[in-house]
Enzyme design. Structure first.
Site, PDB file in Angstrom:
ATOM      1  N   GLY A  12       2.755  26.380 -12.565  1.00  0.00           N
ATOM      2  CA  GLY A  12       3.390  27.702 -12.671  1.00  0.00           C
ATOM      3  C   GLY A  12       2.518  28.755 -11.999  1.00  0.00           C
ATOM      4  N   ARG A  83       3.731  34.381 -22.484  1.00  0.00           N
ATOM      5  CA  ARG A  83       4.338  35.437 -23.328  1.00  0.00           C
ATOM      6  C   ARG A  83       5.392  36.249 -22.597  1.00  0.00           C
ATOM      7  NH1 ARG A  83       0.090  39.242 -26.101  1.00  0.00           N
ATOM      8  NH2 ARG A  83      -1.125  38.999 -24.189  1.00  0.00           N
ATOM      9  N   ARG A  89       0.133  36.125 -28.591  1.00  0.00           N
ATOM     10  CA  ARG A  89      -0.289  34.807 -28.102  1.00  0.00           C
ATOM     11  C   ARG A  89      -0.073  33.762 -29.192  1.00  0.00           C
ATOM     12  NH1 ARG A  89      -4.264  38.498 -26.159  1.00  0.00           N
ATOM     13  NH2 ARG A  89      -4.380  38.564 -23.882  1.00  0.00           N
ATOM     14  N   HIS A 176      -9.502  35.093 -27.795  1.00  0.00           N
ATOM     15  CA  HIS A 176      -8.667  35.739 -26.773  1.00  0.00           C
ATOM     16  C   HIS A 176      -7.422  36.289 -27.464  1.00  0.00           C
ATOM     17  CE1 HIS A 176      -7.055  36.532 -22.870  1.00  0.00           C
ATOM     18  NE2 HIS A 176      -6.086  35.646 -22.952  1.00  0.00           N
TER      19      HIS A 176
HETATM   20  O1  TXD Z   1      -6.747  34.069 -20.429  1.00  0.00           O
HETATM   21  C1  TXD Z   1      -6.020  33.118 -20.510  1.00  0.00           C
HETATM   22  N1  TXD Z   1      -6.455  31.982 -21.035  1.00  0.00           N
HETATM   23  C2  TXD Z   1      -4.637  33.181 -20.005  1.00  0.00           C
HETATM   24  C3  TXD Z   1      -3.680  32.259 -20.531  1.00  0.00           C
HETATM   25  C4  TXD Z   1      -4.268  34.090 -18.988  1.00  0.00           C
HETATM   26  C5  TXD Z   1      -3.020  34.019 -18.417  1.00  0.00           C
HETATM   27  C6  TXD Z   1      -2.014  33.052 -18.829  1.00  0.00           C
HETATM   28  N2  TXD Z   1      -2.370  32.345 -20.013  1.00  0.00           N
HETATM   29  C7  TXD Z   1      -1.508  31.249 -20.461  1.00  0.00           C
HETATM   30  O2  TXD Z   1      -1.444  30.235 -19.466  1.00  0.00           O
HETATM   31  C8  TXD Z   1      -0.068  31.623 -20.693  1.00  0.00           C
HETATM   32  O3  TXD Z   1       0.085  32.269 -21.944  1.00  0.00           O
HETATM   33  C9  TXD Z   1       0.578  30.253 -20.684  1.00  0.00           C
HETATM   34  O4  TXD Z   1       0.408  29.618 -21.938  1.00  0.00           O
HETATM   35  C10 TXD Z   1      -0.213  29.503 -19.606  1.00  0.00           C
HETATM   36  C11 TXD Z   1       0.480  29.387 -18.274  1.00  0.00           C
HETATM   37  O5  TXD Z   1       0.862  30.642 -17.806  1.00  0.00           O
HETATM   38  P1  TXD Z   1       1.749  30.774 -16.465  1.00  0.00           P
HETATM   39  O6  TXD Z   1       1.925  32.211 -16.198  1.00  0.00           O
HETATM   40  O7  TXD Z   1       1.193  29.892 -15.405  1.00  0.00           O
HETATM   41  O8  TXD Z   1       3.135  30.161 -16.982  1.00  0.00           O
HETATM   42  P2  TXD Z   1       4.307  29.515 -16.114  1.00  0.00           P
HETATM   43  O9  TXD Z   1       4.372  30.151 -14.768  1.00  0.00           O
HETATM   44  O10 TXD Z   1       5.510  29.501 -16.977  1.00  0.00           O
HETATM   45  O11 TXD Z   1       3.821  28.013 -15.867  1.00  0.00           O
HETATM   46  C12 TXD Z   1       3.702  27.074 -16.876  1.00  0.00           C
HETATM   47  C13 TXD Z   1       4.018  25.736 -16.230  1.00  0.00           C
HETATM   48  C14 TXD Z   1       5.485  25.584 -15.779  1.00  0.00           C
HETATM   49  O12 TXD Z   1       5.533  25.282 -14.393  1.00  0.00           O
HETATM   50  C15 TXD Z   1       6.006  24.441 -16.628  1.00  0.00           C
HETATM   51  O13 TXD Z   1       6.979  23.632 -15.961  1.00  0.00           O
HETATM   52  C16 TXD Z   1       4.749  23.665 -16.920  1.00  0.00           C
HETATM   53  O14 TXD Z   1       3.779  24.686 -17.193  1.00  0.00           O
HETATM   54  N3  TXD Z   1       4.839  22.740 -18.031  1.00  0.00           N
HETATM   55  C17 TXD Z   1       4.292  21.505 -17.993  1.00  0.00           C
HETATM   56  N4  TXD Z   1       3.585  20.886 -17.048  1.00  0.00           N
HETATM   57  C18 TXD Z   1       3.170  19.626 -17.320  1.00  0.00           C
HETATM   58  N5  TXD Z   1       3.417  18.999 -18.487  1.00  0.00           N
HETATM   59  C19 TXD Z   1       4.123  19.597 -19.472  1.00  0.00           C
HETATM   60  N6  TXD Z   1       4.358  18.961 -20.611  1.00  0.00           N
HETATM   61  C20 TXD Z   1       4.598  20.915 -19.242  1.00  0.00           C
HETATM   62  N7  TXD Z   1       5.321  21.792 -19.967  1.00  0.00           N
HETATM   63  C21 TXD Z   1       5.458  22.912 -19.229  1.00  0.00           C
END
Ligand code: TXD
Length: 309
Positions: A12, A83, A89, A176
């Site tokens: 993502g 989110r 979170r 966080h």
């Molecule tokens: O400071 C921090 N740690 C953070 C955390 C800062 C920014 C974002 N933060 C968290 O990272 C956010 O709250 C989310 O829990 C994750 C990912 O954020 P992102 O913005 O990248 O979310 P997206 O664009 O929705 O991407 C998530 C991807 C998406 O492509 C789904 O298809 C995939 O995760 N996904 C999976 N991939 C593999 N395997 C499984 N099971 C799966 N489920 C969803």
């Protein structure tokens, strides 16, 4: 290119950003995994087509399976829900615990020596869960949050003092979430503590903006959360690990009595290298910051107790 193998799970916004930065900095070859069919393959091909322009010689492969991830040296887990406005979170915990728990088992069985960088929220709880599910030494399971929270704080300090962001060093500890702990006594601009440069009420306002840094962006984007600074932050950690620099960065790690906190994942400065966490750095925090750090760790502990492990 002959270099360490890094897997990024979740293609993502954050995962793709991590992959792109790893490639463009020529740090490593990357395997990008996601559940959505075609998506990691499509993003990987698109990134490779930028290689002739950007001039990097590292390579990326996209996949929907974990077989390609075998024997990774480092795995960055970004998969899960992000989110939307109105969500904390912690609201993501149940669903993301299922996702991250499953992924960690796939990874641990194929890359038993890997270091895990966890990015998925709620970050501290997911880091603890990944440690438990992997069975890895806690030195090799590290959460990314402090680098991001400190970078946001540093940017707000640079705005206030009208100095270039790179001349600011800032430190944010703790979980966080809303209880994170900006430490102005360990934050400096042009080498001077900000406590000598900025009045107390202004510092308190910047502390609050740092705590709200994530939601400020969620409210602007409306459809997801931040990803430019988060991907930079994860790659800063990956770089310190892959190059074995020993760089000190605030990361979410298992505390075993440091800062008076036991068996809880929480954000503190650590030195990073090829073995993961080389050392936890114990700063002499003010009593106020130390109390706030303990409160934040207590919240993480309460949330972890809700996991069914
Ligand atoms: O400071 C921090 N740690 C953070 C955390 C800062 C920014 C974002 N933060 C968290 O990272 C956010 O709250 C989310 O829990 C994750 C990912 O954020 P992102 O913005 O990248 O979310 P997206 O664009 O929705 O991407 C998530 C991807 C998406 O492509 C789904 O298809 C995939 O995760 N996904 C999976 N991939 C593999 N395997 C499984 N099971 C799966 N489920 C969803």
């Amino acid at each position: 290119m002959n270099c360490p193998k890094v897997t990024v799970v979740g293609a993502g916004f954050v995962g793709a950003g991590v992959a792109q930065r790893l490639l463009e900095k020529e740090l490593t070859n990357v395997v990008l995994v996601d559940v959505v069919e075609g998506m990691p393959q499509g993003k990987a091909l698109d990134m490779m087509e930028s290689a002739p322009i950007e001039g990097f010689s590292t390579a990326i492969t996209g996949s929907n399976s974990y077989d390609e991830t075998k024997n990774s040296d480092l795995v960055v887990i970004t998969a899960g829900l992000a989110r939307k406005p109105g969500m904390s979170r912690d609201d993501l915990q149940a669903k993301n615990a299922e996702i991250v728990g499953g992924i960690v088992q796939e990874i641990a069985s194929r890359s038993p020596k890997a270091i895990l960088i966890i990015v998925t929220n709620p970050l501290d709880v997911m880091s603890y869960l990944a440690w438990k599910k992997s069975g890895f030494d806690s030195k090799r399971v590290i959460g990314m949050a402090g680098v991001l929270d400190s970078a946001r704080y540093a940017y707000f300090i640079s705005l206030e003092l009208k100095v270039p962001p790179k001349e600011v060093e800032a430190m944010v500890l703790g979980g966080h979430g809303d209880l994170m702990v900006p430490a102005p006594e360990f934050s400096k601009a042009k080498g001077k503590p900000i406590t000598e440069l900025i009045p107390k009420e202004k510092i308190e306002a910047m502390n609050q903006r740092a705590r709200d840094g994530g939601i400020e962006i969620v409210n602007l984007l409306k459809t997801g959360s931040a990803y430019y600074a988060p991907s930079s932050s994860a790659v800063a950690m990956a770089e310190a690990i892959l190059k074995d620099t020993g760089r000190i960065l605030p990361c979410c790690v298992l505390l075993k009595g440091e800062y008076g906190i036991q068996d809880t994942y929480c954000g503190v400065p650590v030195s990073l290298g090829r073995e993961g966490v080389k050392k936890v750095i114990e700063l002499k925090l003010s009593q106020e910051s130390l109390n706030a750090l303990k409160r934040s760790a207590e919240h993480v502990r309460e949330q972890c107790a809700k996991l069914s492990l």
